[in-house]
Design an enzyme around this catalytic site. Sequence first.
Site, short mmCIF file in Angstrom:
data_model
loop_
_atom_site.label_atom_id
_atom_site.label_comp_id
_atom_site.label_asym_id
_atom_site.label_seq_id
_atom_site.Cartn_x
_atom_site.Cartn_y
_atom_site.Cartn_z
N THR A 143 -15.73 -11.79 -16.00
CA THR A 143 -14.66 -11.55 -16.99
C THR A 143 -14.63 -12.75 -17.98
O THR A 143 -14.39 -13.80 -17.83
CB THR A 143 -13.52 -11.39 -16.30
N GLY A 159 -21.44 -25.61 -23.53
CA GLY A 159 -22.86 -25.80 -24.45
C GLY A 159 -23.98 -25.86 -23.26
O GLY A 159 -25.06 -25.64 -23.50
N THR A 160 -23.54 -26.46 -22.22
CA THR A 160 -24.55 -26.62 -21.04
C THR A 160 -25.09 -25.25 -20.70
O THR A 160 -26.27 -25.29 -20.17
CB THR A 160 -23.74 -27.50 -19.84
N CYS A 179 -20.62 -36.56 -20.52
CA CYS A 179 -21.04 -36.19 -18.90
C CYS A 179 -21.59 -36.99 -17.84
O CYS A 179 -21.54 -36.85 -16.80
CB CYS A 179 -22.19 -34.89 -19.53
N ASN A 212 -25.82 -36.41 -29.57
CA ASN A 212 -24.36 -36.78 -28.88
C ASN A 212 -24.47 -38.26 -28.83
O ASN A 212 -23.10 -38.46 -28.98
CB ASN A 212 -24.35 -35.99 -27.88
N HIS A 246 -14.91 -27.00 -27.62
CA HIS A 246 -14.21 -28.18 -27.70
C HIS A 246 -14.85 -29.09 -28.50
O HIS A 246 -14.35 -30.07 -28.80
CB HIS A 246 -13.92 -28.24 -26.20
#
Length: 370
Positions: free
Chosen positions: A224, A68-69, A305, A137, A187
């Site tokens: 990749t 998400g960041t 975080c 959050n 996640h």
Amino acid sequence: MHYLDANASEPLRPQAKQAMTAAFEVTGNPSSVHAAGRAARRLLEDAREKIASAFGGRGQDLVFTSGGTEADALAVHALGRGRRIIAGATEHDAIRAAAPDAAILPVDRHGVADLDALGAQLKESPLALVCLMLANNETGTIQPIAAAAALCRDHGALLHVDTVQAAGRVPVDLNSLGCHSLAVSAHKMGGPKGVGALLLAPDLTAIIPLIAGGGQERGRRGGTQPLGAIAGFAAVCGLDSDQTRLGGLRDRVETIAVQHGAVVIGREAPRLANTASLALPGVRADAQVIALDLDGIAVSAGAACSSGKVQTSHVLTAMGLGALAGQAIRVSLPWNVSDAAISAFESAYARMAARMRPVAPPPALVSTAA
């Protein structure tokens, strides 16, 4: 240990683990043209279609990221060029760091964005990118995104929505929200860590990459793709939790906390069913987290975080909570939370509050000085 920190990361769902195990058997690089590469590409593109469809978009408009960041940072980098950026006062640090000079959109004491202020800001600077998260959050507060999107359309502004905490807990649909892009993270939905996505509106897909490379993701994000993680991401799309049950258990958490002197933050606003922000007056948040951890309960103080830093939550400060902003913990219930975990929390919180909550001084010791 009873894990009550789902907003930091949900426990891995078995469907994700199964899909990842199968994907790890696929050897080829999705960018290779031989048979092994084509098999990997097929798995990648099937996952892309499933994930994009789950959020109301098209596969070709979805860009895989590391989480998400990065998705938030890519949105600001790609959509904010030449535009004034307006960010909600309670946005995640991913937006705050990507747009440090953003104009701030204030929120009320419940954490809900002031749309009158947004209208005034857009009237002053219509060439703007507005960043407003769907669900906070820390508090679980849900923002009026559709109304904000209408304001943006009226003024010709773009709207990016961080839906990281909302996905899998409330409906998330690009078209229903009316936004131009949205960020998701696997996640936070019970998928693996290390993969997320930015979903773009169809007319905004030709973007300048944040990470240049070998042309992967249609030139919008180099590197990749992590095929196993992406397969796990796709596997959890559509596996919504029982929000009614989670809401009932969350109410139990809040009831015991209030009985022992806590204040429930954002209680009067629309909220995620799994999230409780609890302030215990006079007791530092980090001290509460440590005490509960020692008693077998895992919760957070602010965003995970930032949990390693001893600092007051910018979210709660923006809500005008004063000293309470440094005295609040976040309890967020995972998809597989048990009744036993809630009972354990009730006992642990009662012990913690009884031991740590300040006792009012006797009347004779209270100062009467002006």
